[in-house]
Each structure stands twice: as structure tokens, then as C-alpha cells.
Design an enzyme around this catalytic site. Sequence first.
Site, PDB file in Angstrom:
ATOM      1  N   LYS A 236       0.967  -1.049  -0.150  1.00 21.80           N
ATOM      2  CA  LYS A 236      -0.080   0.052   0.067  1.00 21.80           C
ATOM      3  C   LYS A 236       0.829   1.173   0.116  1.00 21.80           C
ATOM      4  O   LYS A 236       2.048   1.086   0.376  1.00 21.80           O
ATOM      5  CB  LYS A 236      -0.909   0.076   1.129  1.00 21.80           C
ATOM      6  CG  LYS A 236      -2.179   1.132   0.944  1.00 21.80           C
ATOM      7  CD  LYS A 236      -3.168  -0.006   0.329  1.00 21.80           C
ATOM      8  CE  LYS A 236      -4.284   1.189  -0.021  1.00 21.80           C
ATOM      9  NZ  LYS A 236      -5.408   0.375  -0.563  1.00 21.80           N
TER      10      LYS A 236
ATOM     11  N   ASP B 297      -6.882   4.392  -4.741  1.00 19.61           N
ATOM     12  CA  ASP B 297      -7.470   4.218  -3.554  1.00 19.61           C
ATOM     13  C   ASP B 297      -8.343   5.729  -3.160  1.00 19.61           C
ATOM     14  O   ASP B 297      -8.502   6.427  -4.287  1.00 19.61           O
ATOM     15  CB  ASP B 297      -6.474   3.946  -2.317  1.00 19.61           C
ATOM     16  CG  ASP B 297      -7.151   3.376  -0.998  1.00 19.61           C
ATOM     17  OD1 ASP B 297      -7.825   2.325  -1.176  1.00 19.61           O
ATOM     18  OD2 ASP B 297      -7.088   4.227   0.000  1.00 19.61           O
TER      19      ASP B 297
HETATM   20  P1  NDP Z   1     -12.905   7.662  -3.082  1.00 19.91           P
HETATM   21  O1  NDP Z   1     -11.829   8.798  -2.595  1.00 19.91           O
HETATM   22  O2  NDP Z   1     -13.408   7.366  -4.355  1.00 19.91           O
HETATM   23  O3  NDP Z   1     -14.137   8.011  -2.096  1.00 19.91           O
HETATM   24  C1  NDP Z   1     -14.128   8.211  -0.624  1.00 19.91           C
HETATM   25  C2  NDP Z   1     -15.420   8.448  -0.188  1.00 19.91           C
HETATM   26  O4  NDP Z   1     -15.178   8.287   1.221  1.00 19.91           O
HETATM   27  C3  NDP Z   1     -15.884   9.983  -0.428  1.00 19.91           C
HETATM   28  O5  NDP Z   1     -17.311   9.975  -0.640  1.00 19.91           O
HETATM   29  C4  NDP Z   1     -15.279  10.902   0.828  1.00 19.91           C
HETATM   30  O6  NDP Z   1     -15.952  11.906   0.837  1.00 19.91           O
HETATM   31  C5  NDP Z   1     -15.581   9.760   1.877  1.00 19.91           C
HETATM   32  N1  NDP Z   1     -14.683   9.837   3.025  1.00 19.91           N
HETATM   33  C6  NDP Z   1     -13.236   9.845   2.899  1.00 19.91           C
HETATM   34  N2  NDP Z   1     -12.718  10.025   4.269  1.00 19.91           N
HETATM   35  C7  NDP Z   1     -13.658  10.223   4.899  1.00 19.91           C
HETATM   36  C8  NDP Z   1     -13.768  10.463   6.259  1.00 19.91           C
HETATM   37  N3  NDP Z   1     -12.750  10.436   6.986  1.00 19.91           N
HETATM   38  N4  NDP Z   1     -14.909  10.636   6.832  1.00 19.91           N
HETATM   39  C9  NDP Z   1     -15.909  10.497   6.091  1.00 19.91           C
HETATM   40  N5  NDP Z   1     -16.267  10.222   4.811  1.00 19.91           N
HETATM   41  C10 NDP Z   1     -14.837  10.154   4.091  1.00 19.91           C
HETATM   42  O7  NDP Z   1     -12.141   6.383  -2.581  1.00 19.91           O
HETATM   43  P2  NDP Z   1     -12.818   4.723  -2.866  1.00 19.91           P
HETATM   44  O8  NDP Z   1     -14.215   4.917  -2.846  1.00 19.91           O
HETATM   45  O9  NDP Z   1     -11.899   4.430  -3.803  1.00 19.91           O
HETATM   46  O10 NDP Z   1     -12.375   4.349  -1.363  1.00 19.91           O
HETATM   47  C11 NDP Z   1     -13.222   3.963  -0.222  1.00 19.91           C
HETATM   48  C12 NDP Z   1     -13.022   2.816   0.631  1.00 19.91           C
HETATM   49  O11 NDP Z   1     -12.843   1.785  -0.103  1.00 19.91           O
HETATM   50  C13 NDP Z   1     -11.522   3.056   1.469  1.00 19.91           C
HETATM   51  O12 NDP Z   1     -11.377   2.646   2.713  1.00 19.91           O
HETATM   52  C14 NDP Z   1     -10.546   2.423   0.405  1.00 19.91           C
HETATM   53  O13 NDP Z   1      -9.483   1.798   0.880  1.00 19.91           O
HETATM   54  C15 NDP Z   1     -11.730   1.214  -0.052  1.00 19.91           C
HETATM   55  N6  NDP Z   1     -11.254   0.304  -0.986  1.00 19.91           N
HETATM   56  C16 NDP Z   1     -11.108   0.911  -2.242  1.00 19.91           C
HETATM   57  C17 NDP Z   1     -10.790   0.133  -3.352  1.00 19.91           C
HETATM   58  C18 NDP Z   1     -11.064   0.671  -4.683  1.00 19.91           C
HETATM   59  O14 NDP Z   1     -10.862  -0.110  -5.946  1.00 19.91           O
HETATM   60  N7  NDP Z   1     -11.137   2.022  -4.922  1.00 19.91           N
HETATM   61  C19 NDP Z   1     -10.646  -1.159  -3.330  1.00 19.91           C
HETATM   62  C20 NDP Z   1     -10.557  -1.763  -1.910  1.00 19.91           C
HETATM   63  C21 NDP Z   1     -11.031  -1.051  -1.062  1.00 19.91           C
HETATM   64  P3  NDP Z   1     -15.222  13.349   0.682  1.00 19.91           P
HETATM   65  O15 NDP Z   1     -15.694  13.352  -0.909  1.00 19.91           O
HETATM   66  O16 NDP Z   1     -15.756  14.454   1.442  1.00 19.91           O
HETATM   67  O17 NDP Z   1     -13.717  13.310   0.730  1.00 19.91           O
END
Ligand code: NDP
Length: 448
Positions: free
Chosen positions: A129, A169
Amino acid sequence: MTVRTDDLGRFMEGVTRRNPGEPEFHQAVKEVAANVIPYIQDKPVYQEMQILERMAEPDRVIIFRVCWEDDGGNIRVNRGYRVQFNNSIGPYKGGIRFHPSVTLSILKFLGFEQTFKNSLTGLPMGGGKGGADFNPKGKSDNEVMRFCQSFMTELSRHIGENTDVPAGDIGVGAREIGYMFGQYKRLNNEFVGVLTGKGLEFGGSLIRTEATGYGAVYFAENMLGRIGDSVKGKSCVVSGSGNVATYAAEKILQLGGKVLTLSDSGGFVHDPDGINEEKLEFIKNLKQVQRGRISEYTDTYKNATFHEGRPWGVTCDVALPCATQNEITEVEAKLLLANGVKVVSEGANMPTEQGGIDAFIDGKILFAPSKAANAGGVAVSGLEMSQNSARISWKEDELQVLLQDIMKSIHDNCVEYGSEGEHVNYLKGANVAGFIKVADAMVAYGVV
Ligand code: NDP
């Protein structure tokens, strides 16, 4: 040789001492160790070879300075990381996160988890990571490009198609991957599959974008299917509105479920009429193209309400945390249970605090831990690597079938190792099944 029968307390004391000030990493290791230590009690080879101890120590951690120039001509400095956790069963593989909250602890927890997750996919991928404490929010495209180029200038020394293959991510989507791949290609003068999540024009795979969210819902469908039920007709509460959340919502709709909420770091929207396909497109455009806030949804959809905080007080059958780590506390987990939740499928990584996990396990609901439920994304990344190596592109329907097969096989593996009578402890199943493959490879290599 004396076989040491470790216990969780002693093991965690060592982990905590060696990794001070890294609470998220301790949390992730403890969650796995709680299941693996009992499993290896009667398997001396894993104890003699200190496999769990070795698995809790990353192969290598790289930390570097990232300098870049903002649009005002000011020099800015961030910290970049790559944690190469374990390459026993394949090249390091895992995403890159750009978020101001990024620390070594968070990336070590994610890299550790990734090792087990990648093992569960059945594909030859190790765990890693990376990321930086850079906040892409509010930055211009040119600023993001200059940051990505600077980040990749250092990272490129440490990665390679057979060494370490990063992906996206939080904060790293198609735009950032494009900039980083472009810089890698320029520096190395080679076009190889060194990153996944690439654009379709330059080696990306169909359904990679959708795969994590789709996979988390397929996993829920598999758990429900095992007890003769399905997602159809279920009310679902989803957190997040990024890549994972929006495609989880899309798959729920395709399977006939109802999506009540989506959120971002400002709060959540609750739409009692359900967020349908048209509304979901609105949100994707709002968040990914306009880079707006979820609260703006209620300006257009007047029946919906916006609330600060998280959506776990909304009554539902299925909860899909898809935003970030530790977003369901013990209190929130108990609230979900009190409101009758039947399924929790973790789209985000480690979204539930330990107290919340314990509540779900004690409540005997269908609880899918992230390392199993969100493995669909890295699985399709693995398929992207295969397509890049063979210089071919698989069709969408072929990839859909492969993704569904992989999620089913992860589910079945969890059932095999997590069954407790009629009930399945999917957390135990995922931890033990993920451990075995990596552990056996480490045993085969001897002491390296
Ligand atoms: P994105 O950046 O596309 O989206 C993240 C989302 O979560 C946004 O809506 C963001 O809101 C919100 N968010 C981020 N931090 C916080 C916080 N501290 N409190 C509340 N809301 C928060 O990320 P992903 O969708 O890619 O990833 C989401 C999760 O999934 C993570 O845990 C990631 O590690 C996991 N993941 C992702 C993968 C992938 O293929 N993308 C694969 C496996 C796991 P805002 O817009 O306000 O920042």
C-alpha cells in the site's frame, strides 16, 4: 525445538512495542491474530517458523519527500510512502491513497490487510500500500499533475510490473493514475502494466472501476443466497459517495434493492424514496466531475434530507460502509443491530471498530469483513495485470463472470474456515483462509 504456544496478549505486546504510535496498524493485526492464533495452536510448523510474527513485519517501508509547485509558484512539500508488505505469493499489489490523514500507521494497516485480501482472491498477488498526505481536494488539475509526477519520480525506483504494481484508493482515481502512469512511462521508456486502474485507452481493464463496489454487493448476495434470501427488496444504507460507494449502490439497484443513503465527509443524504439510477448518475456527476458536496443533492431532490455525521441511525436491512476506516463505532453497530440490520458488507477497508465487529459477531448477523467483501477491486486489478502481460483485452461479459466467480469462491472459502455450526463467522473464515496460502508459501521458502 520447543513449540511456543503464543497468546494474543503476548503477541500484541510485541507488535505494539515494535510499532509505537501506530494504532490503526495494531488494530488490523489484532483482528487477524485473534483468529489465526487459535487456528495455529495445533500446527507447530507455523509456530516454529514464526510465520505470524514475520507476517506482521513489512518486507520494506519506503518514505520519501515529494516537492511540487502550486499554481501560485509556491514550493510545497508532502510526504510519500510505499509499504511493501509481503510478496510471498506474487508482486506487491495495493492502492495509493492521497489524503491529509495518511500516516505510516494507516498505510501499514492497509498493506497488512491487503496481503490477506489478495491471498483470498486466489490470484498471484502479494500485499502493499502507498500514498501521501497530499489533499487533492481544491487543487487544480495542473497542481494534481505536478504532484503526481513528483510522487512517481521517486516511486518509480521501487515498483515494476514484476515487483510492485500500485492502483488507486481514496483520492486516487482515473485522473491521478493517468498522470502517474504517464510519468512512469516517460522515466522508464517502457509501456508495461506497472499500475492498474488505468484508462481503457492505455491498458486499463473493463469493470475495474466498478469492481470493488459490485464485489461487495455480490458478497452480500452470496451470504444471503446461502440462507435462501437475496438483496432483492432489501433497504440498504451506504456510506461514501466515491468509487466504491457509487458502484455498490449501482449493483444494489441492479439486484432489486433500495438505496436510502450516500455520504461524504460532510454528512449524509437520506432519500426515503430511494436513490434510483437517475439520482445516482446525478451523484456521480456531482462528486466525480463537479467535485461538489453530497449536501447539494437535496437542492435537486427535495424529498431527501441532509444530516451531518454518519448514516447508521437510518433503519435498514443491509449496511454497506464504503467511505473510510473506523466509520462504524461500537455504539453505531449496536444502533444498526437494534434497528434490525441483517447484513453488513464492508466496502471500505476496516470501516468497523473492534467493538462494533464484536457486536456484529455476537449478534450473529451476516457480517462480511473488508478483506473478503471488497476484494473484487484488487481481483480485477489482478486480471488487468494478466491482460497487460498477454497484451490482450477481455470482454466485459467475460470479466463480469470472472468477478462473480472470484467473489463466490472467496465466500465459499470463508464458509469452509468460518463455519460454527449453522452460523458462519465470515471474519474468522477470511482471516484463516487468507493466512494459510501466504503462510504455506513462507514455510516453503525457509527463513528469508
Ligand atoms: P474515493 O476517494 O473515491 O471516495 C471516498 C469517499 O469516502 C468519499 O465520499 C469521501 O468523502 C468519503 N470519505 C473519505 N474520508 C472520509 C472520512 N474521514 N469521513 C467520512 N467520509 C470520508 O475512495 P474509494 O471509494 O476508492 O475508497 C473508499 C474505501 O474503499 C476506502 O476505505 C478504500 O481503502 C476502500 N477500497 C477501495 C478500493 C478501490 O478499488 N477504490 C478497493 C478496496 C478498498 P469526501 O468526498 O468528502 O472526501
